[in-house]
Design a protein around this motif. Structure first.
Motif, PDB file in Angstrom:
ATOM      1  N   THR A  24       0.855  -1.186   0.000  1.00 18.42           N
ATOM      2  CA  THR A  24       0.000   0.000   0.000  1.00 18.42           C
ATOM      3  C   THR A  24       0.892   1.238   0.000  1.00 18.42           C
ATOM      4  OG1 THR A  24      -1.664  -1.184   1.242  1.00 18.42           O
ATOM      5  CG2 THR A  24      -1.838   1.223   1.237  1.00 18.42           C
ATOM      6  N   LEU A  25       0.634   2.153  -0.911  1.00 12.60           N
ATOM      7  CA  LEU A  25       1.438   3.365  -1.045  1.00 12.60           C
ATOM      8  C   LEU A  25       0.816   4.525  -0.284  1.00 12.60           C
ATOM      9  CD1 LEU A  25       2.339   3.186  -4.843  1.00 12.60           C
ATOM     10  CD2 LEU A  25       3.396   2.026  -2.893  1.00 12.60           C
ATOM     11  N   LYS A  26       1.616   5.580  -0.121  1.00 13.58           N
ATOM     12  CA  LYS A  26       1.152   6.812   0.523  1.00 13.58           C
ATOM     13  C   LYS A  26      -0.111   7.346  -0.163  1.00 13.58           C
ATOM     14  CE  LYS A  26       3.302  11.245   1.681  1.00 13.58           C
ATOM     15  NZ  LYS A  26       4.647  11.765   1.991  1.00 13.58           N
ATOM     16  N   SER A  27      -0.186   7.181  -1.471  1.00  7.67           N
ATOM     17  CA  SER A  27      -1.337   7.644  -2.263  1.00  7.67           C
ATOM     18  C   SER A  27      -2.563   6.767  -2.064  1.00  7.67           C
ATOM     19  CB  SER A  27      -0.948   7.610  -3.746  1.00  7.67           C
ATOM     20  OG  SER A  27      -0.471   6.305  -4.074  1.00  7.67           O
ATOM     21  N   TYR A  33       4.909  -3.632  -6.654  1.00 11.70           N
ATOM     22  CA  TYR A  33       6.338  -3.506  -6.338  1.00 11.70           C
ATOM     23  C   TYR A  33       6.535  -2.310  -5.425  1.00 11.70           C
ATOM     24  CZ  TYR A  33       7.143   0.514  -9.462  1.00 11.70           C
ATOM     25  OH  TYR A  33       7.122   1.748 -10.039  1.00 11.70           O
ATOM     26  N   PHE A  34       7.668  -2.305  -4.735  1.00  7.22           N
ATOM     27  CA  PHE A  34       7.939  -1.245  -3.770  1.00  7.22           C
ATOM     28  C   PHE A  34       9.431  -1.020  -3.700  1.00  7.22           C
ATOM     29  CE2 PHE A  34       8.245   0.663   0.504  1.00  7.22           C
ATOM     30  CZ  PHE A  34       7.223   1.597   0.413  1.00  7.22           C
ATOM     31  N   PHE A  35       9.789   0.264  -3.580  1.00 11.00           N
ATOM     32  CA  PHE A  35      11.189   0.625  -3.402  1.00 11.00           C
ATOM     33  C   PHE A  35      11.355   1.125  -1.973  1.00 11.00           C
ATOM     34  CE2 PHE A  35      14.522   3.961  -3.620  1.00 11.00           C
ATOM     35  CZ  PHE A  35      15.582   3.102  -3.815  1.00 11.00           C
ATOM     36  N   ASN A  36      12.053   0.343  -1.154  1.00 12.86           N
ATOM     37  CA  ASN A  36      12.260   0.709   0.251  1.00 12.86           C
ATOM     38  C   ASN A  36      13.713   1.146   0.451  1.00 12.86           C
ATOM     39  OD1 ASN A  36      12.519   0.966   2.963  1.00 12.86           O
ATOM     40  ND2 ASN A  36      12.096  -1.174   3.456  1.00 12.86           N
ATOM     41  N   TYR A  72      11.378  11.225   6.063  1.00 16.94           N
ATOM     42  CA  TYR A  72      12.589  10.809   6.744  1.00 16.94           C
ATOM     43  C   TYR A  72      13.673  10.313   5.773  1.00 16.94           C
ATOM     44  CZ  TYR A  72       9.943  11.033  11.067  1.00 16.94           C
ATOM     45  OH  TYR A  72       9.194  11.474  12.133  1.00 16.94           O
ATOM     46  N   LYS A  73      13.240   9.572   4.776  1.00 13.32           N
ATOM     47  CA  LYS A  73      14.273   8.858   4.011  1.00 13.32           C
ATOM     48  C   LYS A  73      15.165   9.782   3.207  1.00 13.32           C
ATOM     49  CE  LYS A  73      12.008   4.392   3.814  1.00 13.32           C
ATOM     50  NZ  LYS A  73      10.578   4.658   3.487  1.00 13.32           N
ATOM     51  N   GLY A  74      14.701  10.995   2.934  1.00 12.08           N
ATOM     52  CA  GLY A  74      15.564  11.940   2.217  1.00 12.08           C
ATOM     53  C   GLY A  74      16.766  12.380   3.045  1.00 12.08           C
ATOM     54  N   ASP A 124      15.360  12.951  -2.762  1.00 14.77           N
ATOM     55  CA  ASP A 124      14.415  12.015  -2.139  1.00 14.77           C
ATOM     56  C   ASP A 124      14.589  10.633  -2.755  1.00 14.77           C
ATOM     57  OD1 ASP A 124      12.535  11.250  -0.292  1.00 14.77           O
ATOM     58  OD2 ASP A 124      10.890  12.439  -1.105  1.00 14.77           O
ATOM     59  N   ASP A 125      13.814   9.665  -2.245  1.00 15.83           N
ATOM     60  CA  ASP A 125      13.983   8.289  -2.723  1.00 15.83           C
ATOM     61  C   ASP A 125      13.146   7.983  -3.949  1.00 15.83           C
ATOM     62  OD1 ASP A 125      11.663   8.548  -1.210  1.00 15.83           O
ATOM     63  OD2 ASP A 125      11.923   6.694  -0.084  1.00 15.83           O
ATOM     64  N   VAL A 126      11.864   8.419  -3.941  1.00 16.81           N
ATOM     65  CA  VAL A 126      10.941   7.957  -4.978  1.00 16.81           C
ATOM     66  C   VAL A 126       9.859   9.002  -5.194  1.00 16.81           C
ATOM     67  CG1 VAL A 126       9.631   6.643  -3.255  1.00 16.81           C
ATOM     68  CG2 VAL A 126       9.466   5.972  -5.618  1.00 16.81           C
ATOM     69  N   ILE A 127       9.365   9.094  -6.411  1.00 16.59           N
ATOM     70  CA  ILE A 127       8.188   9.942  -6.658  1.00 16.59           C
ATOM     71  C   ILE A 127       7.083   9.050  -7.216  1.00 16.59           C
ATOM     72  CG2 ILE A 127       9.003  10.711  -8.955  1.00 16.59           C
ATOM     73  CD1 ILE A 127       7.581  13.414  -8.322  1.00 16.59           C
ATOM     74  N   THR A 128       5.902   9.191  -6.585  1.00 15.93           N
ATOM     75  CA  THR A 128       4.728   8.444  -7.049  1.00 15.93           C
ATOM     76  C   THR A 128       3.695   9.469  -7.524  1.00 15.93           C
ATOM     77  OG1 THR A 128       5.174   6.691  -5.435  1.00 15.93           O
ATOM     78  CG2 THR A 128       2.999   6.704  -6.436  1.00 15.93           C
ATOM     79  N   ALA A 129       2.895  10.010  -6.584  1.00 16.50           N
ATOM     80  CA  ALA A 129       1.893  11.016  -6.966  1.00 16.50           C
ATOM     81  C   ALA A 129       2.410  12.440  -6.758  1.00 16.50           C
ATOM     82  CB  ALA A 129       0.605  10.789  -6.178  1.00 16.50           C
ATOM     83  N   ASP A 155      11.782   7.033 -10.334  1.00 18.40           N
ATOM     84  CA  ASP A 155      10.554   7.679 -10.807  1.00 18.40           C
ATOM     85  C   ASP A 155       9.595   6.555 -11.200  1.00 18.40           C
ATOM     86  OD1 ASP A 155       8.503   9.010 -12.048  1.00 18.40           O
ATOM     87  OD2 ASP A 155       9.763  10.050 -13.518  1.00 18.40           O
ATOM     88  N   ARG A 156       8.528   6.418 -10.412  1.00 22.07           N
ATOM     89  CA  ARG A 156       7.571   5.350 -10.688  1.00 22.07           C
ATOM     90  C   ARG A 156       6.697   5.678 -11.908  1.00 22.07           C
ATOM     91  NH1 ARG A 156       6.238   1.716  -6.220  1.00 22.07           N
ATOM     92  NH2 ARG A 156       4.202   1.706  -7.220  1.00 22.07           N
ATOM     93  N   GLN A 157       6.852   6.860 -12.459  1.00 24.11           N
ATOM     94  CA  GLN A 157       6.166   7.281 -13.695  1.00 24.11           C
ATOM     95  C   GLN A 157       4.650   7.093 -13.582  1.00 24.11           C
ATOM     96  OE1 GLN A 157       8.792   5.003 -16.519  1.00 24.11           O
ATOM     97  NE2 GLN A 157       9.092   7.022 -17.396  1.00 24.11           N
TER      98      GLN A 157
HETATM   99  O1  LIG Z   1       4.295   5.848  -3.122  1.00 24.40           O
HETATM  100  C1  LIG Z   1       4.830   5.504  -2.057  1.00 24.40           C
HETATM  101  O2  LIG Z   1       4.355   5.702  -0.939  1.00 24.40           O
HETATM  102  C2  LIG Z   1       6.124   4.764  -2.128  1.00 24.40           C
HETATM  103  C3  LIG Z   1       6.443   3.967  -3.209  1.00 24.40           C
HETATM  104  C4  LIG Z   1       7.659   3.267  -3.196  1.00 24.40           C
HETATM  105  O3  LIG Z   1       8.021   2.506  -4.134  1.00 24.40           O
HETATM  106  N1  LIG Z   1       8.476   3.430  -2.118  1.00 24.40           N
HETATM  107  C5  LIG Z   1       8.141   4.228  -1.078  1.00 24.40           C
HETATM  108  O4  LIG Z   1       8.920   4.355  -0.105  1.00 24.40           O
HETATM  109  N2  LIG Z   1       6.971   4.884  -1.090  1.00 24.40           N
END
Ligand SMILES: O=C(O)c1cc(=O)[nH]c(=O)[nH]1
Ligand SMILES: O=P(O)(O)OC[C@H]1O[C@H](OP(=O)(O)OP(=O)(O)O)[C@H](O)[C@@H]1O
Length: 216
Positions: A24-27, A33-36, A72-74, A124-129, A155-157
């Motif tokens: 489950t994503l923040k959005s 898939y997930f990038f941690n 935090y992760k940034g 930052d680590d990732v961009i979703t929305a 970039d999750r595009q």
């Molecule tokens: O959209 C997110 O919340 C999200 C996606 C992802 O791949 N990794 C993450 O840390 N957050």
């Protein structure tokens, strides 16, 4: 695929920062898939990751004065990138924020180098929305900084609101704010990378997810 992209994807899979399953994503989206970025949990793996960010930035040629890592992760990412640039002979100031304001001692939301009047690069680590990036832009402007761009590992595009437009969150930031978004790798690279190998079975899930939420 450029060298830093392939290096990053290999590293992320090796340390299991990139995983496949149901997340489950923040959005609120459910992703296969997930990038941690928290899995870059040793000095060597964080340093290797920072090298990929630095190569992506040097290839893109963005000008900036200070690195900013959103909590935090940034925070460790911006710090590791500052160390990598120092190793390459460029000593950049670094700053980051708290998620909750501190009411004692130095107080406030921001830690580290002043942003006022400086060109600030978000790390930052990732961009979703794009929610996290929009928040970071507000913090930087609130402190008098001038956003210069964004660098992310992945970039999750994805579209901000797929029902309205299939423009990606990264493209939206560029179009609306005039800022470059530099990604070490994108979903498209992950799809190329997984083709024909041990991860080929994951592609169907990634493609279905991209059909639902991906950009054009
Ligand atoms: O959209 C997110 O919340 C999200 C996606 C992802 O791949 N990794 C993450 O840390 N957050
Ligand atoms: O583009 P978005 O839809 O905003 O999603 C991406 C953001 O979501 C996560 O942040 P989160 O607030 O969960 O962060 P943390 O784990 O770094 O505290 C991730 O670290 C990105 O910053």
């Amino acid at each position: 695929m450029t060298d830093h992209r392939a290096r990053f994807l290999q590293l992320a899979l090796r340390v299991e920062a990139l995983r496949f399953g149901e997340f489950t994503l923040k959005s609120g989206r459910t992703s296969p898939y997930f990038f941690n970025a928290g899995r870059f949990d040793s000095g060597a793996s964080i340093a290797e990751l920072a090298g990929c960010y630095a190569d992506a930035l040097d290839t893109a040629g963005v000008a900036f004065d200070v690195l900013f890592g959103p909590a935090y992760k940034g925070i460790p990412l911006a710090t590791a990138l500052a160390c990598e640039f120092a190793r390459r002979g460029r000593d950049y100031p670094v700053a980051f924020n708290r998620k909750e304001a501190k009411a004692h001692g130095e107080g406030g939301m921001l830690i580290g180098a002043p942003l006022d009047g400086r060109r600030v690069l978000i790390v930052d680590d990732v961009i979703t929305a794009g929610t996290a990036i929009r928040e970071a832009l507000g913090l930087i402007r609130g402190a008098g900084g001038v956003p210069a761009g964004i660098v992310i590992a992945l970039d999750r595009q994805e579209a901000v609101d797929p029902g309205v437009s299939r423009r990606s969150a990264a493209q939206t930031v560029t179009d609306e704010q005039g800022l470059p978004v530099i990604a070490v790798a994108r979903l498209a690279d992950l799809l190329d990378f997984t083709a024909g190998g041990a991860l080929d079975a994951q592609r169907a899930g990634l493609l279905a997810y991209r059909a639902a939420y991906g950009c054009d």
